[in-house]
Design a protein around this motif. Structure first.
Motif, short mmCIF file in Angstrom:
data_model
loop_
_atom_site.label_atom_id
_atom_site.label_comp_id
_atom_site.label_asym_id
_atom_site.label_seq_id
_atom_site.Cartn_x
_atom_site.Cartn_y
_atom_site.Cartn_z
N PHE A 190 0.90 -1.23 0.07
CA PHE A 190 0.11 0.09 0.09
C PHE A 190 0.98 1.04 -0.04
CE2 PHE A 190 -2.27 -3.34 2.07
CZ PHE A 190 -3.76 -3.52 1.46
N CYS A 191 0.11 2.51 -0.20
CA CYS A 191 0.79 3.84 -0.03
C CYS A 191 1.90 3.79 -1.17
CB CYS A 191 1.42 3.83 1.29
SG CYS A 191 1.89 5.78 1.68
N ARG A 192 2.47 5.15 -1.27
CA ARG A 192 3.40 5.65 -2.19
C ARG A 192 4.67 4.89 -1.72
NH1 ARG A 192 1.68 11.14 -0.43
NH2 ARG A 192 0.84 11.35 -2.30
N CYS A 193 4.66 4.54 -0.61
CA CYS A 193 6.01 4.04 -0.10
C CYS A 193 6.15 2.34 -0.53
CB CYS A 193 6.38 4.08 1.41
SG CYS A 193 4.84 3.14 2.46
N GLY A 194 5.10 1.68 -0.93
CA GLY A 194 5.04 0.28 -1.05
C GLY A 194 5.24 -0.45 -0.15
N ARG A 195 4.88 -0.27 0.86
CA ARG A 195 5.26 -1.16 2.23
C ARG A 195 4.08 -2.14 2.39
NH1 ARG A 195 6.68 3.34 5.58
NH2 ARG A 195 4.84 3.29 6.94
N PRO A 196 4.10 -3.27 2.68
CA PRO A 196 3.11 -4.23 2.96
C PRO A 196 2.29 -3.76 4.14
CG PRO A 196 5.38 -5.27 3.42
CD PRO A 196 5.67 -4.00 2.83
N TYR A 197 1.26 -4.25 4.36
CA TYR A 197 0.35 -3.81 5.46
C TYR A 197 0.34 -4.85 6.51
CZ TYR A 197 -3.71 -2.20 8.56
OH TYR A 197 -4.30 -2.11 9.60
N ASP A 198 0.51 -4.83 7.73
CA ASP A 198 0.63 -5.90 8.86
C ASP A 198 -0.21 -5.08 9.93
OD1 ASP A 198 0.65 -7.61 10.88
OD2 ASP A 198 2.85 -7.85 10.70
N PRO A 199 -1.53 -5.39 10.11
CA PRO A 199 -2.53 -4.80 11.05
C PRO A 199 -2.00 -5.11 12.59
CG PRO A 199 -3.32 -6.73 10.34
CD PRO A 199 -2.21 -6.60 9.41
N HIS A 200 -0.93 -6.11 12.84
CA HIS A 200 -0.41 -6.28 14.01
C HIS A 200 0.99 -5.51 14.39
CE1 HIS A 200 -3.33 -9.81 14.56
NE2 HIS A 200 -2.77 -10.14 13.29
N ALA A 201 1.59 -5.21 13.31
CA ALA A 201 2.93 -4.35 13.60
C ALA A 201 2.59 -2.63 13.14
CB ALA A 201 3.82 -4.91 12.73
N GLU A 202 1.70 -2.52 12.20
CA GLU A 202 1.40 -1.22 11.81
C GLU A 202 1.06 0.02 12.90
OE1 GLU A 202 2.03 1.60 10.03
OE2 GLU A 202 1.87 0.08 8.67
N ARG A 203 1.91 0.94 13.16
CA ARG A 203 1.62 2.08 14.02
C ARG A 203 0.91 3.11 13.45
NH1 ARG A 203 7.17 3.52 17.05
NH2 ARG A 203 5.59 4.56 18.46
N GLU A 204 0.93 3.31 12.28
CA GLU A 204 0.25 4.32 11.82
C GLU A 204 -1.42 4.29 11.26
OE1 GLU A 204 2.55 7.58 9.57
OE2 GLU A 204 3.91 5.84 9.04
N THR A 205 -1.93 5.55 11.36
CA THR A 205 -3.29 5.47 10.84
C THR A 205 -3.16 5.66 9.06
OG1 THR A 205 -4.27 6.64 12.49
CG2 THR A 205 -5.38 6.87 10.36
N MET A 206 -3.84 5.00 8.32
CA MET A 206 -3.84 5.13 6.99
C MET A 206 -4.96 5.73 6.61
SD MET A 206 -1.80 1.68 5.78
CE MET A 206 -1.62 2.31 4.19
N ILE A 207 -5.07 6.53 5.62
CA ILE A 207 -6.14 7.33 4.95
C ILE A 207 -6.38 6.97 3.50
CG2 ILE A 207 -6.18 8.99 6.62
CD1 ILE A 207 -4.57 10.70 4.75
N GLN A 208 -7.44 6.88 2.92
CA GLN A 208 -7.93 6.26 1.78
C GLN A 208 -8.01 7.42 0.88
OE1 GLN A 208 -11.44 3.95 1.04
NE2 GLN A 208 -10.52 2.85 -0.51
#
Length: 430
Positions: free
Chosen positions: A112-130
């Protein structure tokens, strides 16, 4: 810890209620027959083919598979019953042709995102917006709303509340609510200050959004140079000269649009963010060909979106649209066609949801009775006899515990059902 039968029944009822809240819909119909619609899409990571599933197929056909929720996608048709997936569809056995009109972006590879990082709901610390336009998801730090976390460690515990000063507590409550879910400082623009987000790529490709960027109601984040801190873009002063707008032929191009309410200040918080359905006003159907009510161009925003190497200000070019943005568009003969080319700018889109489940929220006893009513008469009678037999055996099993005042533990319950199973196997062999 010992648990009484009453406690056990209560805990089971709580689980049933939680399940009904989490999954209140029926999942018995694949949405393929509905064509290309806006709907929640799920990616099955177990299946080798990166294709999208509707909500019903994610539950009924891929229950045991690892899945990733991609959230709503517009103009999308379920791939489960098509030949692109080896896993057969349980809801629509007939194989269909591939959905060539579906759009498969990087989300379907799990990033996801312009950074191309995979999303892990257990490790992600940031809010993501669509993004309202492309429906891609972005990290707040990648939109320059906050500094990027130094690690991808699991989300920390919420920040401790301050009990010493109630006045300070009230003043900082909104900022804390934004930060408590991630353990990070509040973003430069909080979620309550905007209704929709549009990424820089979409802003640059949609002329009407580009010309509104950085004007009242379309907030932006910029900085003077790579070493400066990010800040909210200030709105242009009303006494600044109005820039010419090439794509509007009106003689009043750039005239400030009169409003019933004062323009929101870019340095103050906006109204609460909420879901709302809005319809185009009558002005949307009857544009005024002689008067353009679009606000003056923000020269700083235009410089950011131009992306010149020698620009005096920098930014990604994302915009954050405040609540009610659909009511603020100019609908002159030049502006309206540009809006109509992107219907989501004029009216909030309807997202398909599966029908309500009539069994949602019922107790285990009520669910059992409803299931019994749906069986053929002979099967229902067999079921009633089996239930009565189990009830009699359970009463006989529990009587010694009641007489001696003993607590029934988990091991006792397992032993009871093992006895029933062994008895059933013996009866079957006989």
């Amino acid at each position: 810890m010992a648990e009484t039968l009453t406690d056990f029944i209560a805990s089971q009822e709580d689980l049933v209620q939680e399940a009904s809240l989490a999954l209140p819909h029926q999942f018995s119909e694949c949405t393929y027959s509905r064509g290309h619609i806006r709907q929640a899409v799920y990616l099955c990571k177990t299946c080798p083919e990166p294709r999208g599933l509707c909500a019903a197929c994610s539950v009924a056909c891929h229950t045991d598979h690892e899945q990733l929720e991609l959230f709503p996608k517009r103009h999308f048709r379920c791939d489960c019953p098509t030949t692109t997936l080896a896993q057969p569809c349980a809801l629509r056995p007939k194989l269909e042709e591939p959905n060539s009109a579906n759009s498969y972006g990087q989300n379907f590879t799990g990033v996801f995102c312009r950074c191309g990082r995979p999303y892990d709901p257990h490790a992600e610390r940031e809010t993501m917006i669509q993004c309202l336009s492309c429906e891609e998801w972005f990290h707040e730090s990648c939109c320059n709303l906050r500094e990027r976390p130094t690690s991808r460690e699991p989300t920390p515990e919420p920040l401790p509340q301050k009990a010493a000063d109630e006045n300070e507590e009230a003043a900082q409550d909104d900022a804390r609510s934004e930060a408590s879910s991630s353990g990070l400082p509040a973003p430069l623009i909080t979620g309550t200050e905007y209704e929709s987000f549009v990424c820089a790529g979409c802003v640059s490709s949609i002329p009407i959004l580009k010309r509104y960027a950085g004007t009242p109601g379309a907030l932006m984040i910029v900085r003077k140079d790579p070493s400066s801190a990010w800040k909210r873009l200030e709105l242009p002063s009303l006494d600044e000269p109005v820039l010419a707008i090439d794509d509007c032929e009106s003689s009043a191009a750039g005239t400030k649009r009169p409003r019933s309410l004062s323009p929101p200040d870019a340095t103050e918080g906006g109204v609460s963010k909420k879901s709302r359905l809005s319809s185009p006003t009558a002005a949307a159907e009857e544009p005024s060909p002689s008067l353009c009510l679009a606000p003056p161009l923000n020269p700083v925003a235009q410089e950011v979106l131009t992306g010149k190497p020698n620009a005096s200000v920098f930014g990604a070019g994302d915009i954050f649209l405040e609540e009610g943005f659909r009511d603020r568009w100019c609908r002159c003969a030049s502006c309206l066609p540009q809006l109509q080319a992107h219907p989501f700018l004029l009216e909030e889109e309807e997202t398909y949801e599966p029908p309500e489940d009539p069994d949602s929220g019922l107790s285990l006893e009520e669910l059992g009775m409803r299931a019994l009513e749906r069986l053929p008469r002979d099967k229902a009678i067999e079921g009633i006899h089996a239930f009565n037999s189990m009830r009699d055996n359970l009463v006989q099993f529990l009587r010694p515990f009641a007489q001696e005042g003993k607590v029934v533990n988990e091991g006792d319950v397992k032993a009871f059902f093992e006895t029933l199973k062994t008895s059933g196997d013996t009866d079957g062999e006989a």
